[in-house]
Design a protein around this motif. Sequence first.
Motif, PDB file in Angstrom:
ATOM      1  N   LYS A  70       0.806  -1.222   0.000  1.00 38.09           N
ATOM      2  CA  LYS A  70       0.000   0.000   0.000  1.00 38.09           C
ATOM      3  C   LYS A  70       0.840   1.273   0.000  1.00 38.09           C
ATOM      4  CE  LYS A  70      -3.071  -0.806   3.425  1.00 38.09           C
ATOM      5  NZ  LYS A  70      -4.331  -0.450   4.091  1.00 38.09           N
ATOM      6  N   GLY A  88       5.153   5.571  -1.757  1.00 40.18           N
ATOM      7  CA  GLY A  88       6.451   6.248  -1.898  1.00 40.18           C
ATOM      8  C   GLY A  88       6.291   7.753  -1.963  1.00 40.18           C
ATOM      9  N   THR A 114       5.292  11.490   2.537  1.00 38.29           N
ATOM     10  CA  THR A 114       4.582  12.377   3.466  1.00 38.29           C
ATOM     11  C   THR A 114       4.991  12.072   4.898  1.00 38.29           C
ATOM     12  OG1 THR A 114       2.736  12.248   1.937  1.00 38.29           O
ATOM     13  CG2 THR A 114       2.290  13.238   4.080  1.00 38.29           C
TER      14      THR A 114
END
Length: 496
Positions: A15, A18, A21
């Motif tokens: 999930k 990349g 954040t």
Amino acid sequence: MQVQAHLMMVMVLDKCLGCHTCSVTCKQAWTNRDGVDYVWFNNVETKPGSGYPKRWEDQAHWRGGWKLDRRGRLKLRAGGRGQKLITIFGNFDLPAIDDYYEPWTYDYAKLIDAPLADGPPVATARSRITGRPMDLRWGPNWEDNLAGVKPADDPAAAGLERELLGRYEEVFLFYLPRICNHCLNPSCVASCPSGAMYKRASDGLVLVDQDKCRAWRFCVSGCPYKKVYFNPVTTKAEKCIFCYAGVTEDGLPTICSDTCVGRIRYLGVVLYDLEAVTAMAETAEEADLVEAQRQSLLDPHNPMVVKQAEKNNIPYDWIEAARRSPVYALAKDLRVALPLHPEYRTLPMVWYVPPLSPLLSGIGEAGYDPEDPVEVFGAVDDMRIPMQYVANILAAGDTAQVDDALRRLTAMRTYMRRLQLTGRREVALAQAVDMRAEQLEQMYRLLAVASREDRYVIPKARFEAGAALQSQFRGAGGRGGAGRSPRRGHRRERRP
Ligand code: SF4
Ligand code: SF4
């Protein structure tokens, strides 16, 4: 048996986008200060790749973590107390700034102040260390999406160069977000000659007492994941603190989890037996370490475990949280999560659900029948990421562990597809991976549609447990370490 509670994180690698954040929000919160410009408590690496710092997985070079001596007992790879004393003024196992990267900023003022000219003004890069203009050649995320990566740069790809090079034409990559693993048997703690590194008894978090740190930096070299950093301005070691203020005082998720765009992170409590930790870390065969650590996670539904936990003063709401723990479900019940480099023997408490590729839509293209409950597992055998490569990262090279987890994930996807399209519960799929149909549905709920409350099950610290919250011990498997023996004082921990 001495039951302890431990906070744990599981990340689902399929999930992860990349997007970084998590790294940016963590940096804004904890390391946007002088001296830690180069520090990322949370970083996201593209795999294959050498990572941050460069080739951190190469323990033949960095000598982090533990190994077994000839009698099968734990020993710090870089040597114990005697070795530390000899090298106390010259720790040669430390990464240099170029192994991390030289931090820089840009001449932003030039963009505003430059006089009128024919061409646009350029904001040149300047070193945050020397202030001089810099030629940028390396950074914390230089290899993003495989930029410039060579298999030889990646220690986990050793022996797989030919396979990886062949497969590069098919282009596979995945992202590996990393924080401190708050290990059960932390070699950073055992490496510290000053007793400044400690593991908190109440929730297992590994922290640094800033007042006691004497800048020897053996914690930096002792951590095989290179997740302790030295701040040259304060001359203290700093590391991920699992956002403990918000986590344990308010039951909030860590900042990296809270801001994770892909919702890949799961937080919860697990119970374990403190007295079993050293034996677990001394498991003879590296390939058996995953199972040993998995078995050490105690069943919070077992009345014997609950009784002992109460006897060991684990608050009731922590036991209750352990029962609803998404990380226990993923690591132990559903057996789809694996620890990062278990062969370092630190017993990490951040685990990963391995990446599964191709997705179900690719099964047909690979020549398998997506409707056949048995053939569907052919996708696992044929996946683009070499199984051995994932096993080198998440299972001490044992492909059977990765294969098992991926088959379970594949079974869940096919089972749910069938259920949603035909309304039929294909029990044979669950049985093929040694599971029950309800477990596949539980896995689906957790991995696909879990709400925030299901992903983060974090009990608040209890007022009456204040003393326990402040107690600390110096790691469980400290035999062979440089530090002093375990202690149970009542000290107030400080933020880095
Ligand atoms: S040894 Fe484990 S607990 Fe210590 S800094 Fe490294 S990852 Fe964190
Ligand atoms: S925020 Fe989440 S999805 Fe984005 S890089 Fe970090 S872990 Fe991956």
